[in-house]
Design a protein around this motif. Structure first.
Motif, PDB file in Angstrom:
ATOM      1  N   ARG A  67      22.918  23.359  59.119  1.00  0.00           N
ATOM      2  CA  ARG A  67      22.441  23.554  57.760  1.00  0.00           C
ATOM      3  C   ARG A  67      21.012  23.050  57.679  1.00  0.00           C
ATOM      4  O   ARG A  67      20.701  21.963  58.158  1.00  0.00           O
ATOM      5  N   SER A  69      18.124  21.175  56.117  1.00  0.00           N
ATOM      6  CA  SER A  69      18.061  20.123  55.106  1.00  0.00           C
ATOM      7  C   SER A  69      16.629  19.774  54.721  1.00  0.00           C
ATOM      8  O   SER A  69      16.409  19.111  53.729  1.00  0.00           O
ATOM      9  N   ARG A  70      15.685  20.197  55.500  1.00  0.00           N
ATOM     10  CA  ARG A  70      14.292  19.922  55.183  1.00  0.00           C
ATOM     11  C   ARG A  70      13.461  21.100  55.608  1.00  0.00           C
ATOM     12  O   ARG A  70      13.808  21.758  56.584  1.00  0.00           O
ATOM     13  N   GLU A  72      12.930  20.402  51.738  1.00  0.00           N
ATOM     14  CA  GLU A  72      13.402  20.681  50.382  1.00  0.00           C
ATOM     15  C   GLU A  72      14.170  21.990  50.257  1.00  0.00           C
ATOM     16  O   GLU A  72      13.889  22.810  49.410  1.00  0.00           O
ATOM     17  N   ALA A  73      15.169  22.167  51.115  1.00  0.00           N
ATOM     18  CA  ALA A  73      16.002  23.360  51.062  1.00  0.00           C
ATOM     19  C   ALA A  73      16.960  23.268  49.870  1.00  0.00           C
ATOM     20  O   ALA A  73      17.280  22.180  49.394  1.00  0.00           O
ATOM     21  N   ARG A  74      17.428  24.409  49.411  1.00  0.00           N
ATOM     22  CA  ARG A  74      18.381  24.434  48.306  1.00  0.00           C
ATOM     23  C   ARG A  74      19.671  23.757  48.741  1.00  0.00           C
ATOM     24  O   ARG A  74      20.090  23.847  49.878  1.00  0.00           O
ATOM     25  N   GLY A  75      20.317  23.053  47.832  1.00  0.00           N
ATOM     26  CA  GLY A  75      21.575  22.375  48.117  1.00  0.00           C
ATOM     27  C   GLY A  75      21.428  20.882  47.956  1.00  0.00           C
ATOM     28  O   GLY A  75      20.495  20.402  47.305  1.00  0.00           O
ATOM     29  N   ARG A  77      20.251  17.438  48.227  1.00  0.00           N
ATOM     30  CA  ARG A  77      18.957  16.948  48.688  1.00  0.00           C
ATOM     31  C   ARG A  77      19.113  15.684  49.522  1.00  0.00           C
ATOM     32  O   ARG A  77      18.534  15.551  50.587  1.00  0.00           O
TER      33      ARG A  77
END
Length: 129
Positions: A67, A69-70, A72-75, A77
């Protein structure tokens, strides 16, 4: 409107069960409430408590997808933990071999905080009480 009482738990899927189990218990200090192996899913489930409060379900699954995670990806934080002294806890992380960012000050609250990662790169935060 729903009548929510509290957050019941946070579920985390890890890539290496033993490594994450050691991190959350030996580094962060969570206590094991229960550990279950689910043969049909070839999966472990670890129930973790913090000061007697059920907080995290740690799961392992064969070959979970990565997934982002950086940046600032959606989901989700990050997951933040309240501490009394960010600098003191940052030193403990360093002693356990965990790298954290420099301590910053929240411009809205004036409180200290820092970020670090769990073994799978999940962003975690220490936030001063």
């Amino acid at each position: 409107m729903l009548q929510l009482n509290s957050i019941h738990h946070i579920a985390i899927i890890c890539s290496d069960f033993q490594r994450s189990k050691d991190f959350y218990t030996k580094v962060l200090g969570f206590e094991i409430l229960a550990e279950t192996y689910r043969e049909a899913r070839d999966s472990y489930k670890l129930d973790l408590t913090l000061k007697g409060q059920y907080v995290i379900e740690l799961f392992s699954f064969p070959n979970p997808p990565s997934r982002v995670s950086r940046p600032e990806a959606r989901g989700l934080r990050h997951l933040a933990f309240e501490v009394n002294d960010v600098a003191q806890e940052k030193e403990k992380l360093a002693a356990a071999g965990v790298t954290s960012e420099e301590i910053r000050i929240d411009e809205l609250t004036g409180k200290k905080f820092t970020f670090f990662e769990d073994p799978d790169g999940l962003p975690l935060e220490l936030y001063e009480k």
